[in-house]
Enzyme design. Sequence first.
Site, mmCIF file in Angstrom:
data_model
loop_
_atom_site.group_PDB
_atom_site.id
_atom_site.type_symbol
_atom_site.label_atom_id
_atom_site.label_comp_id
_atom_site.label_asym_id
_atom_site.label_seq_id
_atom_site.Cartn_x
_atom_site.Cartn_y
_atom_site.Cartn_z
ATOM 1 N N GLY A 177 0.800 -1.225 0.000
ATOM 2 C CA GLY A 177 0.000 0.000 0.000
ATOM 3 C C GLY A 177 0.828 1.268 0.000
ATOM 4 C CB SER A 178 2.864 2.861 -1.423
ATOM 5 O OG SER A 178 2.788 1.828 -2.383
ATOM 6 N NE ARG A 179 0.712 10.889 -3.116
ATOM 7 C CZ ARG A 179 0.690 11.960 -2.334
ATOM 8 N NH1 ARG A 179 -0.103 11.997 -1.287
ATOM 9 N NH2 ARG A 179 1.468 12.997 -2.587
#
Length: 232
Positions: A189-191
Amino acid sequence: MSVVKSIRAQIPPIHREGYPFIGAFALATLVLFLIWAPLGWIGTVLTIWCALFFRDPVRVTPVREGLVVAPADGRVSMVVQMIPPPALGLGDKPLPRVSIFMSVFNCHVNRSPVAGRVERIIYSPGKFINAELDKASEDNERNSMVISTPAGQIGVVQIAGLVARRIVSFVREGQTLAPGERFGLIRFGSRLDVYLPEGAKPLVSEGQTAIAGETVLADFNLGDGGRTYRAD
């Protein structure tokens, strides 16, 4: 084609970065089965999820010069004008920025948005706040990369999130990348932020689903010819 081959063709390959995690999940699942079968089945579901997290499907990337493709699977969370982080060395004027948020259910292999030369790679330690928050681009752990292209320099920033605690980079400074080529991965999970050259017009909207290596974020040559593709 046999049934077995047909089934195999539908299963995406797993990236090598996932092997230790999948192995650990599988081992824990075996232990859980020895303790209590229902726990083992829960472990089985989590092991399958872990394998899917590290999936690395083939993508067909448009390769015409001037195209910028999505570096990550996920949801376009922001399309804004923003001053890039000083570490990128892209100046102090606002540039078009496209942010893509990756949930724990997305494929997390990151791909180069353009063809070009890696000029700089800058790792910045930081916090692990929710990657959807705008301040995550300044406060969170991140790995920044600047790619030089004929149309200008592109900034790509991998940002760790609330769950993601490990950014992996596969490339080095001076390396030449093809569009859609794998350059890194963020675990759990990240950007991803993409800073476009001044004057570039993003072709995506907030809330849109992006596919790494396929979704076109910008086109510096709108109206010039058609697109060709490469599969990898």
